[in-house]
Design an enzyme around this catalytic site. Structure first.
Site, PDB file in Angstrom:
ATOM      1  CB  CYS A 118     -15.065 149.731  -8.025  1.00 41.55           C
ATOM      2  SG  CYS A 118     -14.917 148.188  -7.372  1.00 41.55           S
TER       3      CYS A 118
ATOM      4  CG  HIS B 109     -18.915 135.957 -14.973  1.00 37.97           C
ATOM      5  ND1 HIS B 109     -17.721 136.574 -15.768  1.00 37.97           N
ATOM      6  CD2 HIS B 109     -19.362 137.189 -14.267  1.00 37.97           C
ATOM      7  CE1 HIS B 109     -17.728 137.913 -15.623  1.00 37.97           C
ATOM      8  NE2 HIS B 109     -18.891 138.259 -14.733  1.00 37.97           N
TER       9      HIS B 109
ATOM     10  CG  HIS C 251     -14.579 141.614 -15.787  1.00 42.42           C
ATOM     11  ND1 HIS C 251     -15.728 141.505 -15.494  1.00 42.42           N
ATOM     12  CD2 HIS C 251     -14.395 141.193 -17.119  1.00 42.42           C
ATOM     13  CE1 HIS C 251     -16.635 141.321 -16.448  1.00 42.42           C
ATOM     14  NE2 HIS C 251     -15.705 141.206 -17.560  1.00 42.42           N
TER      15      HIS C 251
ATOM     16  CG  ASP D  95      -7.585 149.553 -11.509  1.00 42.45           C
ATOM     17  OD1 ASP D  95      -7.752 148.545 -11.067  1.00 42.45           O
ATOM     18  OD2 ASP D  95      -8.442 150.056 -11.943  1.00 42.45           O
TER      19      ASP D  95
ATOM     20  NE  ARG E   2     -10.266 147.958  -9.837  1.00 40.44           N
ATOM     21  CZ  ARG E   2     -11.146 148.211 -10.617  1.00 40.44           C
ATOM     22  NH1 ARG E   2     -12.361 147.717 -10.284  1.00 40.44           N
ATOM     23  NH2 ARG E   2     -11.150 148.591 -11.921  1.00 40.44           N
TER      24      ARG E   2
ATOM     25  CB  CYS F 212     -13.618 143.986 -10.128  1.00 42.34           C
ATOM     26  SG  CYS F 212     -15.152 145.037  -9.822  1.00 42.34           S
TER      27      CYS F 212
END
Length: 134
Positions: A68, A105, A108, A112, A120, A122
């Site tokens: 990704c 932050h 996310h 999956d 995951r 990410c």
């Protein structure tokens, strides 16, 4: 293990501590472009810490190539160190991941990922500082 105290700083203190790019991601919930972050393809053994407070968040042995363009992990070092919140920005419903110590932050989490968790995480490289462990 006792929970560390929350780290609270003024906006000016965060701006002084972080680079403008780190501030945008960690404090304003921004996102770095895919395949541009400093850790998306790092394979070195070590610990990924929060850029805001230094809390150890992810270990390299939980990192995997999700394809990704962002560093991806199947679990945090300690689930109590991250907090999840519903994110409805950009016309999507996602699960935001934040540092539970300083509210930075991070990115996310998606359902999956690989075994054993199927998750995951990410995470933006700009939300992390890497500490190599030999």
């Amino acid at each position: 293990m006792s929970q560390p105290e929350k780290v609270r700083k003024t906006d000016a203190e965060w701006r002084a501590q972080l680079t403008p790019e780190e501030y945008y991601v960690a404090r304003q919930k921004g996102t770095e472009r895919a395949f541009t972050g400093r850790y998306w393809d790092t394979a070195t053994h070590g610990i990924y810490r929060c850029v805001g407070c230094g809390t150890p968040l992810f270990a390299s042995d939980t990192k995997f190539d999700a394809g990704c363009g962002w560093p991806s992990y199947f679990e945090p070092i300690d689930p109590a160190r991250v907090r999840e919140e519903v994110d409805t920005s950009h016309g999507m419903v996602r699960t935001e991941v934040m540092c539970n110590i300083c509210d930075a932050h991070l990115g996310h989490v998606f359902p999956d990922g690989p075994p054993p968790t199927g998750l995951r995480y990410c995470i933006n490289s700009l939300s992390l500082k890497f500490e190599e462990i030999e």
